[in-house]
Design an enzyme around this catalytic site. Sequence first.
Site, PDB file in Angstrom:
ATOM      1  N   ASP A  13       0.849  -1.251   0.156  1.00 40.09           N
ATOM      2  CA  ASP A  13      -0.026   0.016  -0.050  1.00 40.09           C
ATOM      3  C   ASP A  13       0.702   1.214   0.015  1.00 40.09           C
ATOM      4  O   ASP A  13       0.442   2.209   0.636  1.00 40.09           O
ATOM      5  CB  ASP A  13      -0.986   0.076   0.988  1.00 40.09           C
ATOM      6  N   ASN A  38      -4.740 -10.820  -4.244  1.00 39.48           N
ATOM      7  CA  ASN A  38      -5.078 -10.154  -2.830  1.00 39.48           C
ATOM      8  C   ASN A  38      -4.686  -8.806  -2.492  1.00 39.48           C
ATOM      9  O   ASN A  38      -4.866  -8.282  -1.622  1.00 39.48           O
ATOM     10  CB  ASN A  38      -4.297 -11.088  -1.982  1.00 39.48           C
ATOM     11  N   HIS A  41      -4.367  -2.143  -6.646  1.00 43.15           N
ATOM     12  CA  HIS A  41      -4.033  -0.877  -6.730  1.00 43.15           C
ATOM     13  C   HIS A  41      -4.817  -0.061  -7.929  1.00 43.15           C
ATOM     14  O   HIS A  41      -5.474  -0.543  -8.577  1.00 43.15           O
ATOM     15  CB  HIS A  41      -2.501  -0.507  -7.250  1.00 43.15           C
ATOM     16  N   GLN A 224       2.426  -6.200  -3.071  1.00 41.10           N
ATOM     17  CA  GLN A 224       2.590  -6.055  -1.360  1.00 41.10           C
ATOM     18  C   GLN A 224       3.972  -5.487  -1.335  1.00 41.10           C
ATOM     19  O   GLN A 224       4.293  -4.432  -1.922  1.00 41.10           O
ATOM     20  CB  GLN A 224       2.506  -7.658  -0.993  1.00 41.10           C
ATOM     21  N   VAL A 300      -8.566  -3.440  -2.447  1.00 39.46           N
ATOM     22  CA  VAL A 300      -9.341  -4.708  -3.010  1.00 39.46           C
ATOM     23  C   VAL A 300     -10.356  -5.062  -1.562  1.00 39.46           C
ATOM     24  O   VAL A 300     -11.477  -5.266  -1.884  1.00 39.46           O
ATOM     25  CB  VAL A 300      -8.362  -5.940  -2.843  1.00 39.46           C
ATOM     26  N   ARG A 303     -10.498  -2.643   3.819  1.00 35.93           N
ATOM     27  CA  ARG A 303     -10.137  -2.671   5.268  1.00 35.93           C
ATOM     28  C   ARG A 303      -9.195  -1.368   5.644  1.00 35.93           C
ATOM     29  O   ARG A 303      -8.450  -1.038   4.815  1.00 35.93           O
ATOM     30  CB  ARG A 303      -9.353  -3.798   5.464  1.00 35.93           C
ATOM     31  N   ARG A 305      -6.590   0.697   7.234  1.00 40.42           N
ATOM     32  CA  ARG A 305      -4.990   0.541   7.533  1.00 40.42           C
ATOM     33  C   ARG A 305      -4.660   1.159   8.727  1.00 40.42           C
ATOM     34  O   ARG A 305      -5.072   2.262   9.141  1.00 40.42           O
ATOM     35  CB  ARG A 305      -4.250   0.989   6.195  1.00 40.42           C
ATOM     36  N   LYS A 331       3.213  10.151  -1.129  1.00 37.84           N
ATOM     37  CA  LYS A 331       2.427  10.612  -0.054  1.00 37.84           C
ATOM     38  C   LYS A 331       2.957  11.794   0.878  1.00 37.84           C
ATOM     39  O   LYS A 331       2.677  11.931   2.070  1.00 37.84           O
ATOM     40  CB  LYS A 331       1.657   9.702   0.518  1.00 37.84           C
ATOM     41  N   SER A 413       6.645  11.786  -4.871  1.00 43.11           N
ATOM     42  CA  SER A 413       5.370  11.989  -5.265  1.00 43.11           C
ATOM     43  C   SER A 413       4.430  12.958  -4.383  1.00 43.11           C
ATOM     44  O   SER A 413       4.609  12.724  -3.073  1.00 43.11           O
ATOM     45  CB  SER A 413       4.566  10.611  -5.283  1.00 43.11           C
ATOM     46  N   THR A 414       4.115  13.918  -5.009  1.00 45.65           N
ATOM     47  CA  THR A 414       3.153  14.808  -4.053  1.00 45.65           C
ATOM     48  C   THR A 414       1.735  14.990  -4.137  1.00 45.65           C
ATOM     49  O   THR A 414       1.159  15.782  -3.420  1.00 45.65           O
ATOM     50  CB  THR A 414       3.805  16.144  -4.525  1.00 45.65           C
TER      51      THR A 414
END
Length: 430
Positions: A13, A38, A41, A224, A300, A303, A305, A331, A413-414
């Site tokens: 993630d 499982n 993205h 993953q 997927v 849930r 995090r 992020k 990455s922004t």
Amino acid sequence: MANVAVVGSQWGDEGKGKIVDWLSSRADVVVRFQGGHNAGHTLVIGDVEYKLSLLPSGVVRPGKLSVIGNGVVVDPWALLREIDTIRAKGVTVTPETLLVAENCALILPLHGAVDRAREEARGASKIGTTGRGIGPAYEDKVARRAIRLCDLADDRVLEDKVDHLLFHHNALLRGLGAAEIDKAELMAQIAEVAPRILPYAAVVWQRLDEAKRARKRILFEGAQGAMLDVDHGTYPFVTSSNTVAGNAAAGSGMGPGVVGYVLGITKAYTTRVGSGPFPTELTDATGEQLGLRGREFGTVTGRKRRCGWFDAVMVRQAIKTGGITGIALTKLDVLDGFSELKVCTGYRYQGEIIHHLPAGQTAQAAVEPVYETFQGWSESTRGARSWADLPATAVKYVRRIEELVEAPVTLLSTSPERDDTILMRDPFED
């Protein structure tokens, strides 16, 4: 020109979707080499959103060859549903644009049944499986009883293999007090799906060798993250495959020298889904704020995090065990507005400071983070496309992360937008 492997350096993630999309637009071939359906993205191209979990990211771009390698466990029904979903959005998927390794192991309905029954039987000791059968399918592969894609074209061996599978798995289900799998029903399900999935079967190692000799750019797309690796992760709270870049070769049928650059996708803070140790987890308002700002819900499963501060010890360990050349820090904008930030630089364990995550389960649960505190920034970093657009304190935070993890930031990455990226080095260039 270098072929590139993209892997997660935390617990998944990390934002691989955006980075892989950015890189796949410049690659000729995109290869999935491990995992199953499982982990997922989201890609946004123009105004269209695509949610992928099994298909390589290049599949949504015309002119790219997408490959599912032998290291992936494939649920044929899930794959076909995913193909139908993106076709409905105008994407062309044919056996010429998508290849599935003929020797990949299949996930059958019985694998999901076993996965869910075992997880339920664990009670409070659940490991956080998605219940989609990935673990049991990998178990069958290692135990040499898996049904592989090529077997669907061989009626002579298929029924014997199904008998062998059911002998094992129905015994497990009986022991767990769960319903057994009916052979006739399973054979009918396989007979229905076989003609729809077999056209995609290919000798993948051969096609990839041809691409390599033609000097095509190959992007290996991991799923993953490193700390979910079955050997190097927080065992037993891990996935059932090797997620590190070393598996790109074995999981696709190419030699170990095929990858020239390993890009580790790394979130500017830390998240984890499901059970397992998490030294920097924040269960207070700050952790809640990180989750809300970062929209930390699984693609997927949906849930929620768990969230915490950046763990430089863990990421450095992932860089060393995974051969990561440089990181893509994602992020950063989620940290805007925090007056204070913390980064874990070591663990306190049994009265000592250590600089690695121990292998033992008890030790992993017992370590306490040692933090370095940073001044936050009030300005917005969202959408920044150059270093000059970033607050000085944000630059200082990024530079200190580079020092602590002992690897350069290759990309920054922004925002979720594809073009809101600061590029320091092109991974495809030698």
